[in-house]
Design an enzyme around this catalytic site. Structure first.
Site, PDB file in Angstrom:
ATOM      1  N   ALA A 117      18.419 107.250  32.523  1.00  0.00           N
ATOM      2  CA  ALA A 117      19.017 106.071  33.175  1.00  0.00           C
ATOM      3  C   ALA A 117      19.053 104.861  32.240  1.00  0.00           C
ATOM      4  O   ALA A 117      19.558 103.810  32.611  1.00  0.00           O
ATOM      5  CB  ALA A 117      18.224 105.727  34.441  1.00  0.00           C
ATOM      6  N   LYS A 163      33.434 103.950  34.999  1.00  0.00           N
ATOM      7  CA  LYS A 163      34.156 103.271  33.904  1.00  0.00           C
ATOM      8  C   LYS A 163      34.378 104.200  32.712  1.00  0.00           C
ATOM      9  O   LYS A 163      35.094 103.855  31.775  1.00  0.00           O
ATOM     10  CB  LYS A 163      33.404 102.009  33.484  1.00  0.00           C
ATOM     11  CG  LYS A 163      33.415 100.943  34.574  1.00  0.00           C
ATOM     12  CD  LYS A 163      32.558  99.740  34.208  1.00  0.00           C
ATOM     13  CE  LYS A 163      32.568  98.705  35.313  1.00  0.00           C
ATOM     14  NZ  LYS A 163      31.908  99.179  36.559  1.00  0.00           N
ATOM     15  N   LYS A 175      29.877 105.411  27.417  1.00  0.00           N
ATOM     16  CA  LYS A 175      29.418 106.365  28.423  1.00  0.00           C
ATOM     17  C   LYS A 175      30.251 107.642  28.410  1.00  0.00           C
ATOM     18  O   LYS A 175      29.742 108.735  28.663  1.00  0.00           O
ATOM     19  CB  LYS A 175      29.459 105.724  29.818  1.00  0.00           C
ATOM     20  CG  LYS A 175      28.337 104.742  30.056  1.00  0.00           C
ATOM     21  CD  LYS A 175      26.986 105.423  29.947  1.00  0.00           C
ATOM     22  CE  LYS A 175      25.956 104.839  30.867  1.00  0.00           C
ATOM     23  NZ  LYS A 175      24.708 105.608  30.848  1.00  0.00           N
ATOM     24  N   LEU A 203      25.252  98.684  45.251  1.00  0.00           N
ATOM     25  CA  LEU A 203      24.885  97.416  45.897  1.00  0.00           C
ATOM     26  C   LEU A 203      23.499  96.956  45.471  1.00  0.00           C
ATOM     27  O   LEU A 203      22.539  97.706  45.605  1.00  0.00           O
ATOM     28  CB  LEU A 203      24.868  97.601  47.420  1.00  0.00           C
ATOM     29  CG  LEU A 203      26.149  97.315  48.191  1.00  0.00           C
ATOM     30  CD1 LEU A 203      25.937  97.642  49.656  1.00  0.00           C
ATOM     31  CD2 LEU A 203      26.588  95.874  48.033  1.00  0.00           C
ATOM     32  N   VAL A 209      27.870  92.473  41.939  1.00  0.00           N
ATOM     33  CA  VAL A 209      28.524  91.246  42.411  1.00  0.00           C
ATOM     34  C   VAL A 209      27.804  90.590  43.582  1.00  0.00           C
ATOM     35  O   VAL A 209      27.905  89.389  43.781  1.00  0.00           O
ATOM     36  CB  VAL A 209      29.999  91.509  42.821  1.00  0.00           C
ATOM     37  CG1 VAL A 209      30.834  91.898  41.640  1.00  0.00           C
ATOM     38  CG2 VAL A 209      30.097  92.532  43.933  1.00  0.00           C
TER      39      VAL A 209
END
Length: 250
Positions: A117, A163, A175, A203, A209
């Site tokens: 990770a 992405k 990535k 989230l 965000v």
């Protein structure tokens, strides 16, 4: 006129716009129980949630690896309260690109599952620091996956991103290359299973965000939107971590 802080606090899950998706308990436990687990980037938002979820599933031992001392310290404090089964925990402070350090850990402990990770993930920062972003995200994956193959570690799971699909920025590119490295390692593996999970928007993860919007609203605005008509699809941190754990057993 009510002030923002007098309103009921909004839970992150309130913003999902759907019911949460529960994991398959058989898949969750099967991949972890009685096994030695290694998590790189354990002090990050995904790594930390992985650590919390894994401790509930009775592993034999957990190794938390992170480059940030502050993050490891914070993780250690949180984990102490959750470690009801008194699982042995090893915390390692270091750079995941340090092959000798990682190899020493792999030699010392009989690791069964690696969750990778650790990454630089903030798009604008990686865009402005391309060499650091590419080196960290690509070489760390090469080191960990190569050593996992060398030491016959049963499962290797890469945390990737949406992405990486037709990447338009350096972070996504790094990535995508990491994914190709893992795919290449999975050709003729002897005893290791290599897999990867692509996340969308999680989230409440660092830099997402929602904390940003919350901060902007508390200061009276404005909110910075990419585009007025943009649509974002979210998963919660716990859903994301459970998805990764299940992936190790699929």
């Amino acid at each position: 006129e009510k002030k923002l802080n007098s309103l009921r606090p909004i839970e992150l899950e309130d913003l999902l716009g759907r019911e949460r998706v529960d994991p398959d308990p058989d898949l969750l436990e099967k991949g972890i129980r009685g096994k030695t687990i290694f998590i790189s980037g354990a002090g990050g938002s995904i790594g930390k949630e992985l650590a919390k979820q894994i401790l509930k599933l009775s592993p034999k031992m957990v190794i938390f690896f992170d480059i940030s001392e502050a993050s490891l310290y914070e993780l250690s404090l949180e984990i102490q309260k959750l470690n009801h089964f008194k699982i042995p925990i090893i915390t390692v402070l270091g750079d995941i690109c340090d092959k000798k350090l990682v190899e020493n850990i792999f030699i010392k402990y009989s690791i069964n599952v690696v969750f990778h990770a650790a990454a630089y993930k903030h798009v604008p920062i990686v865009e402005n620091n391309r060499i650091a972003g590419l080196y960290n995200n690509i070489y760390s994956t090469f080191v960990l996956s190569e050593l996992s193959k060398k030491y016959n570690i049963g499962k290797f799971v890469l945390i990737s991103t949406d992405k990486a699909v037709r990447p338009t920025n350096v972070m996504g590119l790094s990535k995508r290359i990491a994914e190709l490295i893992v795919q290449n390692q999975s050709i003729n593996p002897i005893n290791s299973c290599f897999s990867m999970v692509r996340f969308g928007n999680v989230l409440g993860s660092s830099g997402s965000v929602v904390p940003l919007f919350k901060n902007q609203i508390s200061k009276g605005g404005p909110i910075t939107l990419t585009h007025p008509k943009v649509t974002r699809y979210f998963m919660s941190i716990s859903e994301a971590a459970q998805l990764v754990i299940q992936t190790s057993e699929l």
